[in-house]
Structures are given as structure tokens and as C-alpha cells.
Motif scaffolding. Structure first.
Motif, short mmCIF file in Angstrom:
data_model
loop_
_atom_site.label_atom_id
_atom_site.label_comp_id
_atom_site.label_asym_id
_atom_site.label_seq_id
_atom_site.Cartn_x
_atom_site.Cartn_y
_atom_site.Cartn_z
N HIS A 101 0.81 -1.22 0.00
CA HIS A 101 0.00 0.00 0.00
C HIS A 101 0.85 1.27 0.00
O HIS A 101 0.48 2.28 0.60
N TYR A 102 2.00 1.22 -0.68
CA TYR A 102 2.88 2.37 -0.86
C TYR A 102 3.36 2.95 0.46
O TYR A 102 3.67 4.13 0.55
N ASP A 103 3.44 2.08 1.47
CA ASP A 103 4.01 2.48 2.74
C ASP A 103 5.50 2.14 2.73
O ASP A 103 5.87 0.97 2.65
N ILE A 104 6.35 3.16 2.82
CA ILE A 104 7.79 2.94 2.68
C ILE A 104 8.34 2.06 3.80
O ILE A 104 9.08 1.11 3.56
N SER A 105 7.97 2.37 5.03
CA SER A 105 8.52 1.62 6.17
C SER A 105 8.16 0.15 6.08
O SER A 105 9.02 -0.73 6.26
N THR A 106 6.91 -0.15 5.80
CA THR A 106 6.47 -1.55 5.69
C THR A 106 7.18 -2.25 4.55
O THR A 106 7.64 -3.40 4.67
N THR A 107 7.30 -1.56 3.41
CA THR A 107 7.95 -2.16 2.24
C THR A 107 9.41 -2.48 2.51
O THR A 107 9.88 -3.59 2.21
N LEU A 108 10.15 -1.55 3.09
CA LEU A 108 11.58 -1.77 3.30
C LEU A 108 11.85 -2.76 4.43
O LEU A 108 12.82 -3.52 4.38
N ASN A 109 10.97 -2.78 5.43
CA ASN A 109 11.08 -3.82 6.45
C ASN A 109 10.88 -5.20 5.84
O ASN A 109 11.59 -6.16 6.14
N ARG A 110 9.89 -5.30 4.96
CA ARG A 110 9.59 -6.56 4.29
C ARG A 110 10.75 -6.97 3.38
O ARG A 110 11.13 -8.14 3.32
N LEU A 111 11.32 -6.00 2.68
CA LEU A 111 12.45 -6.28 1.80
C LEU A 111 13.64 -6.82 2.58
O LEU A 111 14.28 -7.80 2.17
N ALA A 112 13.94 -6.20 3.71
CA ALA A 112 15.05 -6.66 4.55
C ALA A 112 14.83 -8.09 5.02
O ALA A 112 15.74 -8.92 5.02
N GLN A 113 13.60 -8.40 5.40
CA GLN A 113 13.30 -9.75 5.88
C GLN A 113 13.36 -10.78 4.77
O GLN A 113 13.85 -11.91 4.95
N LEU A 233 16.22 -3.53 9.29
CA LEU A 233 17.11 -4.65 9.56
C LEU A 233 16.36 -5.97 9.50
O LEU A 233 15.29 -6.12 10.08
N GLY A 234 16.93 -6.91 8.77
CA GLY A 234 16.37 -8.25 8.72
C GLY A 234 17.41 -9.27 9.14
O GLY A 234 18.55 -9.24 8.68
N GLY A 235 17.03 -10.17 10.04
CA GLY A 235 17.92 -11.26 10.40
C GLY A 235 19.10 -10.87 11.26
O GLY A 235 20.19 -11.43 11.10
N LYS A 236 18.92 -9.92 12.18
CA LYS A 236 20.03 -9.58 13.08
C LYS A 236 20.47 -10.82 13.85
O LYS A 236 21.65 -10.97 14.19
N HIS A 237 19.53 -11.72 14.10
CA HIS A 237 19.87 -12.95 14.84
C HIS A 237 20.90 -13.79 14.08
O HIS A 237 21.61 -14.59 14.67
N GLN A 238 20.96 -13.61 12.72
CA GLN A 238 21.95 -14.37 11.95
C GLN A 238 23.36 -14.04 12.40
O GLN A 238 24.23 -14.92 12.46
N LEU A 239 23.60 -12.77 12.72
CA LEU A 239 24.91 -12.38 13.24
C LEU A 239 25.10 -12.86 14.67
O LEU A 239 26.14 -13.39 15.04
N ILE A 240 24.06 -12.66 15.50
CA ILE A 240 24.17 -13.01 16.92
C ILE A 240 24.41 -14.50 17.09
O ILE A 240 25.21 -14.93 17.94
N GLU A 241 23.76 -15.32 16.24
CA GLU A 241 23.93 -16.77 16.36
C GLU A 241 25.36 -17.21 16.03
O GLU A 241 25.79 -18.28 16.44
#
Length: 328
Positions: A101-113, A233-241
Motif C-alpha cells: 500500500h505504498y508504505d515505505i517503512s512496511t515495504t523496506l522492512n519486508r524487503l530486509a526480511q 534490519l532483517g535477520g540480526k539474529h543471523q549475526l548473533i547466532e
């Protein structure tokens, strides 16, 4: 001068090390790659690669691991001979933008994930710098008699809500009057709002209304002065793990970069090419063992930023490059 056979052996060492996570010896190379030369020849070529500082010997094994320079040569070959196959599931960023729905924050959060899920590495999406985008409208919303929300609407479609608490009581009629005035005189208000006190009075604004206008002006100004590009940020846990005794010194610094927001400056500095790969000390002397693969992206309405995949130097570069290249 490194020979083609030595390059082939280096590439095999890199790929096996990425896959197995342990030093690679001549026997492993022969078994996994069906090499048609003797173990002695392989060992001699590996010795020459070591002398050229492209592979390193570890203390715990007779095998070798790629050096930072070895990884550099390997990824340079990938970028030079990049051959991206068309894929039916190619990611269209504008389609993703529409679906959210052309929401930047939602789109970029989704892209990161999405990138984190597919690469299994931490993904950072740097959002557009709204300090460079025009504000096309401002609305005032009343929460109660002494609390307003100032809604900023940017040319990029980004919407920001600022909270204004005041000792001055504001009724509904005043909120509508002030909101309409700001919307109809937006450029003048944003650029010269604090100098218009006498003009406000000539336009039939009383002292309380003038005070609210000035509070709104300085609230917006303070916000614009402090705002920077946003990080998704997507997958910060990947670094922490991956944090353990052997990786803590290399992974902790990148976590600090992410959490401090310095990563935006870092990515801006290393993202000149369509796909750019920075390895270890090329990024920062304190980031050995880390690699960052970046590419710019663009959405509608001049929304631009960068996608960055962050992982170990022993990254599956081919997969990451392929995924980034499939994004349009």
C-alpha cells in the motif's frame, strides 16, 4: 604472476571452505573436484598461493584457508564474469511497494526480511534520506486541548508524526484555522516561519495562535535538523547466532555499527558500483572476518537507498550476487 591452474585451485579452496567451514587440504580438493593432477602438484601450487598471500596455513591443521586477499581475488572474478540467469520469481520492488500500500517503512522492512530469509545472512536496507525530500503537506491533528500531532507528508510518500505538547489551550476551530493556513502557505511557513510574527498578526492571528504557529515551526525545524536515513534490519539474529569465542572480535564491531547508525555512512561510502563487495579491513580495520555486499535500489517517487547483505568473509557470494541481481 598467478596461473590459471592456481586460480582454479584458489576458487576450489574458497568454495570448499565456505561449504565445509574448515581448512582445506590437497586430499579434499582431489576428492571433491576430481582433479587430474597428483597430490604433490596440488601441494606445490598451494605453496605458491600461500607465498602470494592468497591462502593461509592454520595452526590446527595442515590444510589452508583463504586469506582476505584470496577472497578479494575470488569475488573480483565473480563480479567480472557475472552471468545472471533469468528467474521466474524475480523480485520487483515496485510491485512489493504496491502490495504494501505504498508504505515505505512496511515495504523496506519486508524487503530486509525477504533477503535475510533467502540468504540466511543479516540484511540492512537503508531507507531514503528524507532530509533531501520535499515536504508537500503539513496537517495538524488535535489529541486534546494541549496536545497536537503535526503530520508531515513527504514527496516520497513517507509520513511522519511529530507530537507537540503545549501549555496553551487550543480549541478545534483554532486547529483547523492553523492547519489550513500552514497547508496553503507551506513554502513560506517552512522557510521563513519564525520571521512572520508581524505578518501573522496582520492576518488576524491572535497572540495564542501566533505562539502555536511558532511552536509548530520550531518542532518541524528540529526534526529536519536531526533526521537521517533510516535503517531497516532483517535477520540480526543471523549475526548473533554466529557469536562465539572465535568470532566475537569480528562480529561485535558490525553489531555496534548497526546499532549506532554508522552503517548508513559505511554503506554510502562503499556502494558506487551496481553490486559492490567489501571484505574485512576494506570496510574498517576493526571489521576483519566480515563481508558486505551492497547494491542500490530505486522505487517510485525518487525513493532511493541501498540494500546490504552482511555476513562472514566465508560468504556464499554467488548466491548473494544472484539474488541481488534478480532484484529490479
Amino acid at each position: 604472476m598467478i596461473t590459471q591452474r592456481q586460480i582454479s585451485i584458489l576458487n576450489a579452496i574458497v568454495e570448499d571452505y565456505v561449504e565445509l567451514g574448515q581448512p582445506i587440504g590437497s586430499t579434499t580438493l582431489i576428492k571433491r573436484h576430481n582433479v587430474k593432477v597428483s597430490p604433490a602438484t596440488i601441494r606445490n601450487e598451494m605453496k605458491l598461493l600461500e607465498e602470494n598471500h592468497l591462502i593461509e596455513k592454520t595452526h590446527s591443521s595442515s590444510g589452508r584457508i583463504p586469506s582476505e586477499a584470496g577472497f578479494r581475488l575470488y569475488v573480483d572474478q565473480l563480479l567480472e564474469h557475472e552471468d545472471v540467469e533469468e528467474h521466474p520469481n524475480k523480485l520487483n520492488l515496485n510491485t512489493l511497494f504496491s502490495e504494501n500500500h505504498y508504505d515505505i517503512s512496511t515495504t523496506l522492512n519486508r524487503l530486509a526480511q525477504l533477503f535475510s530469509d533467502q540468504t540466511h545472512y543479516t540484511t540492512i536496507v537503508v531507507g531514503p534520506d528524507h532530509t533531501k525530500a520535499a515536504i508537500i503537506n503539513v496537517h495538524l491533528m488535535k489529541i486534546n486541548d494541549k496536545h497536537l500531532i503535526v503530520v508531515l507528508i513527504y514527496q516520497t510518500g513517507h509520513v511522519k508524526h511529530l507530537h507537540l505538547s503545549s501549555t496553551i489551550t487550543v480549541d478545534d476551530t483554532t486547529v483547523i484555522k492553523l492547519s489550513n493556513f500552514i497547508s496553503n502557505n507551506l513554502d513560506t511557513f517552512l522557510n521563513n516561519g519564525k520571521y512572520q510574527i508581524d505578518a501573522y498578526r496582520l492576518m488576524d492571528f491572535n497572540d495564542h495562535e501566533v505562539a502555536i504557529l511558532l511552536q509548530v515551526y520550531f518542532l518541524i525545524k528540529d526534526h529536519l535538523d536531526s533526521e537521517t536515513s533510516r535503517i531497516y534490519l532483517g535477520g540480526k539474529h543471523q549475526l548473533i547466532e554466529r557469536l562465539n569465542e572465535s568470532t566475537v572480535t569480528s562480529i561485535q564491531p558490525i553489531l555496534k555499527y548497526v546499532e549506532s547508525g554508522k552503517i548508513t555512512q559505511l554503506i554510502d561510502q562503499i556502494s558506487d558500483a551496481p553490486i559492490h563487495i567489501s571484505i574485512g579491513s576494506e570496510i574498517d580495520q576493526n571489521l576483519e572476518g566480515i563481508a558486505i555486499v551492497t547494491r542500490p535500489y530505486a522505487l517510485a517517487n525518487q525513493i532511493e537507498g541501498h540494500i546490504a547483505i552482511v555476513g562472514p568473509t566465508a560468504m556464499r557470494y554467488q548466491n548473494v550476487i544472484q539474488l541481488l541481481s534478480q532484484t529490479r
